[in-house]
Structures are given as structure tokens and as C-alpha cells.
Design an enzyme around this catalytic site. Structure first.
Site, PDB file in Angstrom:
ATOM      1  CD  GLU A 206     -49.552  63.558  27.293  1.00 36.51           C
ATOM      2  OE1 GLU A 206     -48.445  62.736  26.733  1.00 36.51           O
ATOM      3  OE2 GLU A 206     -50.544  62.140  26.944  1.00 36.51           O
ATOM      4  CG  ASP A 272     -55.453  74.633  15.782  1.00 40.51           C
ATOM      5  OD1 ASP A 272     -55.406  76.256  16.259  1.00 40.51           O
ATOM      6  OD2 ASP A 272     -54.209  74.792  15.111  1.00 40.51           O
ATOM      7  CG  ASP A 274     -52.758  78.846  11.425  1.00 43.58           C
ATOM      8  OD1 ASP A 274     -52.443  78.872  10.942  1.00 43.58           O
ATOM      9  OD2 ASP A 274     -51.708  77.905  12.407  1.00 43.58           O
ATOM     10  CB  CYS A 284     -53.225  92.309   3.728  1.00 41.65           C
ATOM     11  SG  CYS A 284     -54.199  90.820   4.535  1.00 41.65           S
ATOM     12  CB  CYS A 285     -50.952  88.515   5.525  1.00 41.28           C
ATOM     13  SG  CYS A 285     -50.918  90.502   6.817  1.00 41.28           S
ATOM     14  CB  CYS A 291     -52.209  93.056   8.690  1.00 34.69           C
ATOM     15  SG  CYS A 291     -53.644  92.443   7.859  1.00 34.69           S
ATOM     16  CB  CYS A 294     -55.643  88.030   7.132  1.00 38.77           C
ATOM     17  SG  CYS A 294     -54.703  88.843   7.991  1.00 38.77           S
ATOM     18  NE  ARG A 325     -45.184  83.643  14.554  1.00 39.79           N
ATOM     19  CZ  ARG A 325     -44.422  83.405  14.408  1.00 39.79           C
ATOM     20  NH1 ARG A 325     -43.405  82.182  13.925  1.00 39.79           N
ATOM     21  NH2 ARG A 325     -43.083  84.310  14.838  1.00 39.79           N
ATOM     22  N   GLY A 327     -54.017  82.332  14.667  1.00 35.22           N
ATOM     23  CA  GLY A 327     -54.724  81.943  15.135  1.00 35.22           C
ATOM     24  C   GLY A 327     -55.364  81.675  16.463  1.00 35.22           C
ATOM     25  CG  HIS A 329     -55.999  76.423  20.365  1.00 35.14           C
ATOM     26  ND1 HIS A 329     -54.745  76.411  20.447  1.00 35.14           N
ATOM     27  CD2 HIS A 329     -55.846  76.601  18.435  1.00 35.14           C
ATOM     28  CE1 HIS A 329     -54.025  76.429  20.071  1.00 35.14           C
ATOM     29  NE2 HIS A 329     -54.096  75.981  18.432  1.00 35.14           N
ATOM     30  CG  LEU A 482     -51.128  66.268  24.393  1.00 43.18           C
ATOM     31  CD1 LEU A 482     -51.007  64.595  23.104  1.00 43.18           C
ATOM     32  CD2 LEU A 482     -49.935  66.215  25.012  1.00 43.18           C
TER      33      LEU A 482
END
Length: 584
Positions: A206, A272, A274, A284-285, A291, A294, A325, A327, A329, A482
Site C-alpha cells: 500500500e 520514529d 522526534d 536550546c530549542c 539546532c 539538540c 525536519r 527527527g 525513522h 504507514l
């Protein structure tokens, strides 16, 4: 503890691994038997270091490119809510209108996998000239050059933490150029198909498309990479996700009378991670911003999880992919991992989950002693990161409010009071100094009834709480979950979701990952090396860009995976031939 090589050779499948109870961890080997992991069902799985009263609610669904779904769902197009979580069903009457396509089915529905894989093919030879697309119209550089230059101008945000560029990064014209010229379609096909010859591993897989109008198109399937590529170029989704292999073609699910005949059959075991789940400890963020400081948390996480999967469960083919962005996987692609049912997936996910509870909860790590071998090994991996990346770079306890969180984790109240007074008299004291103060004050007999063993255990728990991977556990539990495909473009940053080379993990820089805009500019700026005119090799567009090392890494991973799959098939055929000969 057995060496990684010993563990891998001794563990033939997840069902051969034994989960060692934490109470026996001091003398136990980290090798585990999966039957013991799942013998009593998910609710009774004993995680490393888990106490009897500590099982807490499951973590939230990740919002960085994945979706959990049930195979009995009947809607093809769904309108997602904000974020990337599970999508509500829509009225089937508006399916086609929402997708913006007059016809959702392709020739993939009428094609059937054919041919048995030849036994004398060399895998290296299968990749010669693989990405040749001579039949495609040449990329119209003059037509989109102005648009590329506009999007790569100084005002275009280069940091994943900056916002406002999502509509530019996913501009249909730029995305068409990327999918047409740069996306590694055939390597993706061979990765999911486990063979250069079409099989149901790909044909019954799929795919789900997030369209430009935010409609969500489910249960798409294709027999070849070319059909998938053509449908992506036709629909121009902002991204697409990969689901499980089903017992039947996902496009035919509505024609199957027996609902039990359409079930998820196999899928990679996925994880996953994140950075938003680290917001309570990174200084820091926060939120979607990251950044290089981190990102060190992601480096720690990959080290710990990758080591456990290889040494404790014997998995070999593990691919880590940057999410585009904030993270990463993990795709565990071994055949024994793909064929695991939900119960085994839940068991492995629970085994790896140590930090539990949200940002507002108190103590997030509560471990039994002696520590499980996996946890002892993790502490060895993480202790240097704790000193350098947490205490020095993040400085998490510099202000009084954060320092109070640390004091709440000290089991001895008189010691905690003495530390509080010392820190109040020395405002601005660094986290490294405050961490050293714990042992210093303990040695000065701040508490007459101080339990040194309890203090040591508490300090270990604190190290793990501030360094151990924080998994979105729901991504790993379900066979039919998914997850965003490698090499798609993140619509918010324009960055490509590239594989991470774990052999050079410390060198990976998320800000150096190429964007779709920069890649297209690189193609236009490329010049053929001197003396290369007479060579027969046709340089593909991706070879002219910064995407080349990532596609080369992916290609090597795919070749190794297909070789193991091929060896397994050959071995199985020989065993079957022996059985037939004996019966004769």
C-alpha cells in the site's frame, strides 16, 4: 555480555531471542527468546527495568509523517486534520473531487507479477544504467530557472526551524522536476520488492498520497516502479507514505467479499524519534525548531536503538532516515522483522521503551535492579554524551526552576535540602557543577541515614531520563502503520528525507541535507569533467548533485538486502529438493 557477532550468529530470528527479566539481569545474557517476550500477551510483557505498578499510558501518535490505519477501512480519500496524525473518513461521494483526478486507477490493477527470479543473476549487474529515463522530456531549465532562483534567494529560510516556506518547498513545478529527475524510483522498488523481478512484495504494497489540496489518498498499489512514478507525476502529491504488504491487491479490497481475505501480511519494523518529545529537557530549542546542539539527542538515540536491534535481536538490515525536519525513522528490513505480527512488534517496542510519561509527569524512569544488560550497555554508550552534550551544551539545571526538577529526583530529602541551600547561595552555578555537588555533599555526610546504593541508582535513572531515546511507540506496534517514504521532500523545509550513514553518525548535519531548490540549481550548474566525453557512462542527474552520496548509500543497502533475500530463497529451494529426493 556476548559480542555483537556472537549475538547475531546465535540469533536466527526474533522468535529465537529471549527477554531476560530485570531481576536476573546481572548474570543474564542480552540474547532473548521472542516466545518468552510474547508468551503472555502485550499487557504482561515485562520491559527492562519496569516495576509492577508502573505501566503507563501509551505515547502520543507521532506528527512527523506516519499514520495508523485499519485494513477494513473503505474510504480512499480522507481530509486530514491539522498535523500528521490519523485522518478522519470522508464522504465517498466526494472522493474524486477532492483528489483533483478524473481517474484514480492506473494500469497497475490489471498487471500481474510474473517470472520467477533467475538463479544466475548477479546483483551488481542489475544496477547498470538503472535510472536512465531517456524517454522522459528533458527538464525545462529555462522554464523553472526563475522560480528556482526566487526560492533560493537570501530571504528563503534555510533552517528547519523557520516557517513560512512550506508552500514554496512543495511548489508543484519544482516537485515535478524533483520526482522526474532526482528521485531514486528503481532503488525504492527493489528495496520494497526484495528482488529486481516484480513480485507481490511490491504489487500488494500500500502507498498513500497526501495531495496538494491536503486530501489523503489511501490504498494505492503498483506492480512496477514506472507505474508508481507516473502516478506520482500525475497527481503530484506533497509526499507519499509506505504501508504494509497485503494478502491481496489493495486496489481490489472493495471487490473482495470475504473481509478476512484482505489483511496486512508483512511490513518493515519501524521506529520514529522526534525532538519535540525532548522539549522538557532541551534548552536550546522547542517545538519544531532544532539546532546542532539538540540534534545530539538524535545521535544518542540512533546509537542505542541500533545497537539493541542488532545485538539483542540479531537484525542486520536497518536503515535510518532523516525525517526532513526534527527527527529520524528506522526501517528494520530483515525478512524475520517484516513477517512479525502485532504481538511481537509490541513486545520489541515495549522492550526498548524506558522513558515514559509526558512533559508534566514526574519521574519518567523507574528501573528494577540489577539493571538489565540492555540498560547497562545503554548507560555505557550514553555516559559520555550526558557529560558533554547534556550537562555542558544543554545546561538543563542552570535556573532554579529546572534545578528543582533535579532535586525532586534525589531520593534522600536531607541531601536534597543541603543541595538546595548550596545552589541558592551560588546563583548561576552550572549544571556540571551541580551534578558534581551531589557526590560532594553525599561524602560530607549531609544525611546520616543516606543510602549510597539508592543514590547511585537514582543518578543512573537521571542519566537515562536525560539521554535515553524517546520513542513514539505507537509507530512500532502495528503492522498496518504507514510511514513517510525515504527521499520524499519535507513540505515545510524543502529538505530531502535522506538515509543516515550510521558509520559516520557523529558527522551527520541536518542543516547540510540538500533541499529540492539547491539540487535543481546544482544540476544546472554541473559541467562535464574534462576527458569524460568519450566515456559510455551516462551521468544521471542525481549524480550531479549533493544527493549522490545518499543514493549511493541507499543503493548499497538495497544490494545487501537483496543478496540476503536471494540466498534465503536458494537455501529454501535446496532444502525442498532434498526433501523431495528423500521421499522418492
Amino acid at each position: 555480555m556476548a559480542s555483537p557477532q556472537e549475538n547475531r550468529s546465535a540469533t536466527s530470528s526474533p522468535s529465537d531471542a529471549q527477554m531476560t527479566p530485570p531481576s536476573e539481569a546481572a548474570s543474564a545474557s542480552p540474547e532473548m527468546q521472542m516466545e518468552d517476550v510474547v508468551a503472555h500477551g502485550d499487557d504482561s510483557v515485562q520491559r527492562p527495568g519496569e516495576t509492577e505498578v508502573e505501566k503507563q499510558a501509551e505515547t502520543k501518535s507521532s506528527q512527523d509523517g506516519h499514520l495508523s490505519s485499519e485494513p477494513t477501512q473503505e474510504k480512499e480519500i480522507q481530509q486530514p486534520e491539522a498535523g500528521d496524525g490519523p485522518q478522519p473518513e470522508d464522504d465517498p461521494e466526494v472522493d474524486i473531487a477532492m483528489s483533483g483526478a478524473d481517474e484514480l486507477k492506473t494500469d497497475a490493477e490489471t498487471l500481474k507479477p510474473v517470472k520467477k527470479e533467475p538463479s544466475d543473476i548477479k546483483l551488481e549487474d542489475l544496477f547498470a544504467g538503472m535510472d536512465s529515463d531517456e524517454d522522459d522530456e528533458e527538464f525545462p531549465s529555462s522554464r523553472v530557472q526563475a522560480k528556482i532562483e526566487e526560492f533560493s534567494s537570501p530571504e528563503f529560510p534555510s533552517s528547519p526551524g523557520e516557517v513560512g516556506a512550506s508552500h514554496r518547498a512543495s511548489d508543484p513545478e519544482l516537485m515535478r522536476s524533483f520526482y522526474q529527475r532526482l528521485f531514486p524510483w528503481r532503488y525504492l522498488f527493489q528495496w520494497l520488492n526484495h528482488s529486481p523481478v516484480p513480485t507481490n512484495d511490491f504489487a500488494h504494497r500500500e502507498f498513500a498520497f497526501t495531495l496538494q489540496n491536503d486530501a489523503y489518498l489511501r490504498y494505492q498499489s503498483f506492480t512496477t516502479s514506472d507505474l508508481l512514478r507516473k502516478d506520482v507525476l500525475r497527481l503530484m502529491p506533497s509526499r507519499f507514505e509506505i504501508g504494509p504488504v497485503y494478502t491481496a491487491n489493495p486496489r481490489d479490497r472493495k471487490t473482495i467479499r470475504n473481509s478476512t481475505a484482505f489483511q496486512p501480511l508483512a511490513k518493515e519494523l519501524c521506529f520514529d524519534i522526534d525532538l519535540t518529545d525532548y522539549d522538557d529537557i532541551r534548552t536550546c530549542c522547542d517545538q519544531a525548531n532544532i539546532c546542532n546542539k539538540c540534534w545530539r539527542f538524535m545521535t544518542m538515540a540512533v546509537k542505542v536503538i541500533d545497537t539493541a536491534l542488532r545485538e539483542d535481536f540479531g537484525f542486520k538490515h536497518i536503515m535510518w532516515v532523516y525525517s526532513g525536519r526534527r527527527g529520524a525513522h528506522a526501517w528494520v528490513c530483515d525478512k524475520k522483522a517484516r513477517s512479525m505480527d502485532d504481538q511481537k512488534r509490541r513486545a520489541i517496542a515495549g522492550y526498548l521503551e524506558v522513558v515514559r510519561g509526558g512533559a508534566q509527569s514526574g519521574k519518567k524512569v523507574n528501573l528494577r535492579r540489577p539493571l538489565h544488560p540492555h540498560l547497562s550497555r545503554s548507560l555505557d554508550i550514553l555516559k559520555t554524551h550526558f557529560q558533554e552534550d547534556v550537562l555542558e551544551l544543554q545546561d538543563p539545571w542552570r535556573n532554579p526552576e529546572q534545578a528543582e526538577k533535579l532535586l525532586q529526583l534525589i531520593p534522600d530529602a536531607p541531601l536534597a535540602d543541603s543541595l538546595r541551600k548550596k545552589w541558592e547561595s551560588s546563583p548561576g552555578r552550572s549544571s556540571s557543577s551541580k551534578w558534581a555537588d551531589i557526590d560532594t555533599m553525599a561524602k560530607t555526610n549531609a544525611s546520616a541515614k543516606l543510602d549510597a546504593k539508592a543514590l547511585l541508582d537514582a543518578k543512573q535513572d537521571i542519566v537515562l531520563e536525560y539521554t535515553y531515546p524517546r520513542l513514539d511507540i505507537n509507530v512500532s506496534k502495528k503492522l498496518n502503520h504507514l510511514l513517510k517514504s525515504p527521499f520524499v521532500v519535507h513540505p515545510g523545509t524543502g529538505r530531502v528525507c535522506v538515509p543516515i550513514d550510521t558509520r559516520a553518525l557523529e558527522e551527520f548535519d541536518p542543516f547540510a541535507v540538500p533541499t529540492v531548490q539547491s539540487l535543481l540549481l546544482e544540476i544546472d550548474a554541473w559541467k562535464e569533467p574534462e576527458g569524460a566525453e568519450g566515456k559510455s557512462h551516462v551521468v544521471q542527474d542525481w549524480e550531479k548533485t549533493g544527493l549522490k552520496p545518499f543514493i549511493d548509500l541507499f543503493r548499497s543497502f538495497v544490494i545487501a538486502l537483496m543478496k540476503d533475500e536471494r540466498d534465503f530463497k536458494v537455501k529454501r529451494e535446496r532444502e525442498e529438493d532434498k526433501e523431495d529426493a528423500m521421499e522418492f
